[in-house]
Design an enzyme around this catalytic site. Structure first.
Site, PDB file in Angstrom:
ATOM      1  N   ARG A 175       0.961  -1.109  -0.063  1.00  0.00           N
ATOM      2  CA  ARG A 175       0.034  -0.093   0.016  1.00  0.00           C
ATOM      3  C   ARG A 175       0.809   1.245   0.108  1.00  0.00           C
ATOM      4  NH1 ARG A 175      -4.499  -0.042   4.263  1.00  0.00           N
ATOM      5  NH2 ARG A 175      -5.496   1.705   3.031  1.00  0.00           N
ATOM      6  N   CYS A 231      -1.612   6.071   9.365  1.00  0.00           N
ATOM      7  CA  CYS A 231      -1.989   4.754   8.633  1.00  0.00           C
ATOM      8  C   CYS A 231      -2.818   5.138   7.380  1.00  0.00           C
ATOM      9  CB  CYS A 231      -2.379   3.720   9.708  1.00  0.00           C
ATOM     10  SG  CYS A 231      -3.674   4.435  10.598  1.00  0.00           S
TER      11      CYS A 231
END
Length: 274
Positions: A175, A231
């Site tokens: 990611r 995050c």
């Protein structure tokens, strides 16, 4: 953090409250359902979406911080004041518990801990569980917001690529590099960020690594420099935040909105690794 054996002894103290933070993004009803089946004695249930977050808006990310006055009132309603020992736990992933731990600290509660290894570790030790829902006597919780624990999108934008600024992306590597993005509409990372996957603070049994192991893990990030973690939505980043604190880092902040907030501003640049 707190070891399960110590937590088991502390539950005999009537001034201890456990906060059951079990939750699954794919099944929002899961946590409360599991709590009703069985839980640690003296537990109250808190929900990631309803209690540990506020409603999603244009900006703020997928799990915006709750209104802190409302959250402080919730702690009081759960029978918590500044003298109460609070132990947060989830299934053993530690992410939802760390989010709750972070929020309790953010509103000024000093005696909050994450149950190391969570409910999984509790059950492995055959400690007592119950279906009993505790009768709660509300207390008055006075909030004392610790503003130094959080930072804003604009501050990240201004400082992200500076030499003396640690910006840590807590998501998994695929990611971070932009190879795969299962949730957000844009893939990649915030300019200046380095990757340190949040699960790397945990050992194979799902407990936090030792202080020495955490110091080695975070060695690429200079202690003393301002260190900001993010995050996808401000939940798993709290695990890295706790890991950094356990490693002895003293200037740590969370970017609460995280990547999902960053990309909500069309003008913000997103980097991808080739």
């Amino acid at each position: 953090m707190i070891d399960v054996n110590i937590a088991n002894k502390l539950r005999l103290n009537k001034n201890v409250v456990f906060l059951d933070c079990r939750f699954q993004l794919s099944n929002p009803e899961y946590g409360l359902s599991e709590y009703k089946k069985n839980h640690i004695p003296l537990s109250r249930y808190v929900d990631l979406n309803n209690d540990l977050s506020s409603p999603v808006q244009k900006h703020g990310g997928r799990h915006p911080l709750p209104n802190l006055n409302v959250f402080g009132n919730l702690l009081g309603d759960l029978g918590i004041d500044h003298d109460t020992i609070v132990i947060c736990y989830d299934d053993g992933t530690n992410d939802n518990a760390a989010r709750c731990w972070f929020l309790c600290n953010l509103v000024g509660h000093q005696y909050t801990f994450v149950l190391n290894g969570g409910y999984k570790k509790w059950m492995e030790n055959d400690f007592e569980v119950t279906t009993k829902i505790e009768e709660v006597i509300p207390k008055k919780f006075e909030i004392n917001v610790q503003d130094y624990m959080i930072t804003s999108m604009n501050e990240v934008k201004e400082n992200g690529e500076k030499e003396d600024f640690n910006l840590i992306d807590s998501r998994e590597l695929i990611r971070y590099i932009g190879e795969f993005e299962p949730i957000d509409r844009i893939a990649g990372h915030i300019p200046g960020a380095k990757n340190s996957f949040w699960k790397d603070v945990l050992n194979e049994s799902g407990e936090f690594k030792t202080k020495e192991e955490l110091q080695e893990l975070f060695n690429p990030f200079k202690n003393g420099d301002e260190t900001v973690v993010y995050c996808g939505s401000g939940v798993t980043g709290c695990v890295n935040y706790l890991g950094l604190v356990e490693a002895g880092y003293t200037n740590v902040k969370l970017y609460p909105g995280s990547f999902s907030d960053w990309i909500s501003y069309e003008e913000n640049v997103v980097k991808r690794e080739k």
